[in-house]
Design an enzyme around this catalytic site. Structure first.
Site, PDB file in Angstrom:
ATOM      1  CG  ASP A  43      -1.468 -45.594 -23.870  1.00 34.59           C
ATOM      2  OD1 ASP A  43      -0.751 -45.843 -22.484  1.00 34.59           O
ATOM      3  OD2 ASP A  43      -1.610 -46.081 -24.283  1.00 34.59           O
ATOM      4  CE  LYS A 111       4.972 -44.311 -24.008  1.00 37.93           C
ATOM      5  NZ  LYS A 111       4.541 -45.504 -24.058  1.00 37.93           N
ATOM      6  CD  GLU A 113       1.735 -49.566 -26.613  1.00 34.97           C
ATOM      7  OE1 GLU A 113       1.256 -50.745 -27.099  1.00 34.97           O
ATOM      8  OE2 GLU A 113       1.141 -49.082 -24.751  1.00 34.97           O
ATOM      9  CD  GLU A 180       5.768 -51.721 -19.507  1.00 32.39           C
ATOM     10  OE1 GLU A 180       5.241 -50.763 -21.124  1.00 32.39           O
ATOM     11  OE2 GLU A 180       4.352 -51.725 -19.258  1.00 32.39           O
TER      12      GLU A 180
END
Ligand code: KIV
Length: 263
Positions: A43, A111, A113, A180
């Site tokens: 994204d 994916k 989050e 991340e």
């Protein structure tokens, strides 16, 4: 890689997994011809392609178009598509619809989050045959809550929460996790404790693989240079030089040449 099963195989064989983002067919074709293992239609497209201020602005329609374009450019690749902001927080039905259209657009997996508060969504997607990649640490869709793009998991408490979240995602059936912007020592600890591959970005060298944003890797944005990324080329400089050469050639009547004129 041919399928998500290759993530587990690479992890078992301690082969580092190489991922990179792509957003369009042309770049996907190049990535597919490279030695990279898999593509993420991130994204981050909202920022690097559309010039929007954050990934919060990525829409499902946008992600579907990018995913379809990448699939057309890379018909055989493992393509993971990001579920955009909030699409997995509106309940199972909405999450399944969003993931379904991404899969129909050509994604191999999705994916999403975080995990707290949408465990049911992750297990439902996995149970529906939709491979799920998790994303922990700095989760850019939560940038307003995190107070900026900053290193996560620094305190003992936050590190313990991240470790627990990684375990939860593994238990729920995620086939891999992106981690991340966390301290390298924590990323190493999480990687050691998990049986699924951990794909790092700004998470040090001990993860099971790495992922970079293609535009950062190619140095396309001269003004953006994250410390954890590496610029493998001066893409901005190269493209600028090519454009200026073209402009000069037109102005000095060196383009088109005789061979470039259609008869
Ligand atoms: O959207 C994206 O590009 C990502 C990567 C940075 C992991 O999520």
């Amino acid at each position: 890689m041919k399928s998500i099963l290759d993530f587990a195989r690479a992890h078992r064989e301690a082969q580092p997994i190489v991922m990179v983002t792509a957003y369009d067919a042309t770049m996907a074709r190049i990535v597919a011809a490279s030695e990279a293992d898999a593509i993420l239609v991130g994204d981050s497209a909202a920022m690097v392609v559309h010039g929007l201020p954050s990934t919060i602005h990525a829409t499902l329609e946008m992600m579907v178009l990018h995913t379809a374009a990448v699939r057309r450019g890379a018909p055989e690749a493992v393509v993971v598509a990001d579920m955009p902001f909030i699409t997995f927080r509106r309940g199972i039905a909405e999450a399944v619809r969003a993931a379904g259209v991404l899969m129909q657009a050509g994604a191999t997996a999705v994916k999403l989050e975080g995990v707290t508060g949408h465990e049911d969504v992750v297990s439902h997607l996995v149970g529906s045959g939709i491979p799920v990649m998790g994303h922990l640490g700095l989760t850019p869709q939560s940038v307003n809550q995190l107070g900026g793009y900053r290193l996560q998991g620094r305190s003992e408490n936050d590190a313990a929460k991240l470790l627990a979240a990684s375990l939860r995602l593994e238990e729920l059936g995620a086939f891999a996790l992106v981690l991340e912007c966390v301290p390298a020592a924590l990323a190493e600890q999480i990687t050691r404790h998990r049986s699924v591959p951990i794909i790092g970005i700004g998470a040090g060298a001990a993860t099971s693989g790495q992922i970079l944003v293609l535009n950062d890797l190619l140095g396309l944005d001269a003004s953006f240079r994250p410390k954890f990324s590496r610029r493998y080329r001066d893409g901005h400089g190269e493209i600028l030089a090519a454009l200026n050469e073209y402009a000069r050639d037109v102005r000095t009547a060196r383009f088109p040449a005789r061979a470039e004129v259609l008869a």
